[in-house]
Design a protein around this motif. Structure first.
Motif, PDB file in Angstrom:
ATOM      1  N   GLU A  30      -6.251 -22.307  11.207  1.00 45.19           N
ATOM      2  CA  GLU A  30      -6.016 -21.395  10.093  1.00 45.19           C
ATOM      3  C   GLU A  30      -6.918 -21.784   8.924  1.00 45.19           C
ATOM      4  N   ASP A  33      -2.068  -4.447   0.433  1.00 40.67           N
ATOM      5  CA  ASP A  33      -1.278  -4.579   1.654  1.00 40.67           C
ATOM      6  C   ASP A  33      -0.151  -5.574   1.379  1.00 40.67           C
ATOM      7  N   GLN A  92       2.717  -6.314   2.959  1.00 42.87           N
ATOM      8  CA  GLN A  92       3.190  -7.154   4.072  1.00 42.87           C
ATOM      9  C   GLN A  92       2.220  -8.290   4.353  1.00 42.87           C
ATOM     10  N   GLU A  93       0.938  -8.000   4.323  1.00 38.15           N
ATOM     11  CA  GLU A  93      -0.059  -9.041   4.531  1.00 38.15           C
ATOM     12  C   GLU A  93      -0.035 -10.037   3.382  1.00 38.15           C
ATOM     13  N   LEU A  94       0.210  -9.544   2.172  1.00 33.72           N
ATOM     14  CA  LEU A  94       0.310 -10.428   1.012  1.00 33.72           C
ATOM     15  C   LEU A  94       1.405 -11.467   1.203  1.00 33.72           C
ATOM     16  N   HIS A  95       2.585 -11.023   1.614  1.00 31.16           N
ATOM     17  CA  HIS A  95       3.702 -11.946   1.767  1.00 31.16           C
ATOM     18  C   HIS A  95       3.526 -12.847   2.987  1.00 31.16           C
ATOM     19  N   ALA A  96       2.957 -12.306   4.055  1.00 29.84           N
ATOM     20  CA  ALA A  96       2.693 -13.146   5.235  1.00 29.84           C
ATOM     21  C   ALA A  96       1.691 -14.237   4.886  1.00 29.84           C
ATOM     22  N   GLY A  97       0.659 -13.866   4.123  1.00 32.83           N
ATOM     23  CA  GLY A  97      -0.333 -14.851   3.711  1.00 32.83           C
ATOM     24  C   GLY A  97       0.253 -15.902   2.786  1.00 32.83           C
ATOM     25  N   ARG A 155       2.240 -18.360   4.827  1.00 33.13           N
ATOM     26  CA  ARG A 155       1.337 -19.270   5.539  1.00 33.13           C
ATOM     27  C   ARG A 155       0.791 -20.341   4.588  1.00 33.13           C
TER      28      ARG A 155
END
Length: 245
Positions: free
Chosen positions: A110, A137, A139-144, A147
């Motif tokens: 990663e 985005d 959802q991508e913001l929170h997933a990132g 991580r």
């Protein structure tokens, strides 16, 4: 590119594929009249989506560019991001946090970077802070962010920073659009339980128990008020123009 050039290109592609206007309109989901007008370069009469679908129907794509006199869009966004990041680095240092900007990582395949990694020695709180000039985005913001919080724990350990927990934090450029997005997607932002002035107050004087997450809005115009390069969306109020005395 001129509108008539785009229109001629659509026409040439349609002929090359041996398609009728009816064929293109059916695939694109627009009327034959729309196809005809686009081929004649009358792009301003129709929505961008109609042009995109028509172009796809003849095997082309549409690229939209924003041209700013004397500037570049990416440089503009980078300048705003840097202004927000610098402002929060300054604040966190003044409030007693040890901070590192742009912490890059390559852990277990990663790769990426954390805008600000902050550690409070007295309370042993760790904050992983991301800066966003616009929200796209979600959802991508929170997933990132999830991580980076996970990786942030490993980065803190590498620096010898003992911590009791890692707290996700998000700094967003102030604007009515951003606030509406947060309000409409409260389920996504719900874990960022301290917001606005309350979140800033906790960072100024961190206490236990730690919050689940932090969300702060920052006025970009206050960070570089003289050059007018902000991308935050401010509400423009109409008013009377007073005649000169």
């Amino acid at each position: 590119m001129r509108y008539d050039t785009i229109g001629r290109g659509l026409l040439a592609l349609r002929h090359r594929k041996r398609l009728r206007q009816e064929d293109v309109s059916r695939v694109a989901g627009v009327s034959r009249t729309v196809v005809s007008e686009l081929e004649h370069g009358r792009l301003e009469r129709h929505a961008l989506a109609a042009l995109v679908r028509t172009a796809h129907a003849v095997g082309a794509s549409v690229r939209v560019d924003l041209v700013i006199p004397g500037a570049d869009v990416f440089r503009l966004l980078d300048a705003d991001h840097a202004a927000l990041q610098t402002a929060w680095l300054r604040r966190l240092r003044a409030w007693g946090w040890q901070v590192e900007p742009e912490v890059t990582f390559n852990h277990f395949g990663e790769r990426g970077s954390i805008d600000i990694l902050a550690w409070h020695a007295a309370t042993r709180h760790l904050v992983v802070l991301e800066v966003k000039t616009i929200l796209v985005d979600l959802q991508e913001l929170h997933a990132g962010l999830d991580r980076k919080v996970r990786i942030g724990r490993a980065l803190a350990a590498e620096r010898g920073w003992p911590f009791v927990g890692a707290i996700p934090a998000l700094v967003v450029a102030e604007g009515s659009t951003a606030r509406r997005q947060v309000g409409r997607h409260d389920a996504l932002f719900g874990r960022l339980d301290l917001r606005g002035r309350v979140a800033a107050a906790w960072l100024r004087l961190p206490t236990a128990p730690a919050p689940h997450g932090l969300l702060c809005f920052t006025d970009l115009s206050a960070e570089h008020p003289d050059d007018g390069r902000t991308t935050s969306r401010q509400r423009i109020r109409s008013g009377r123009v007073r005649p000169a005395p």
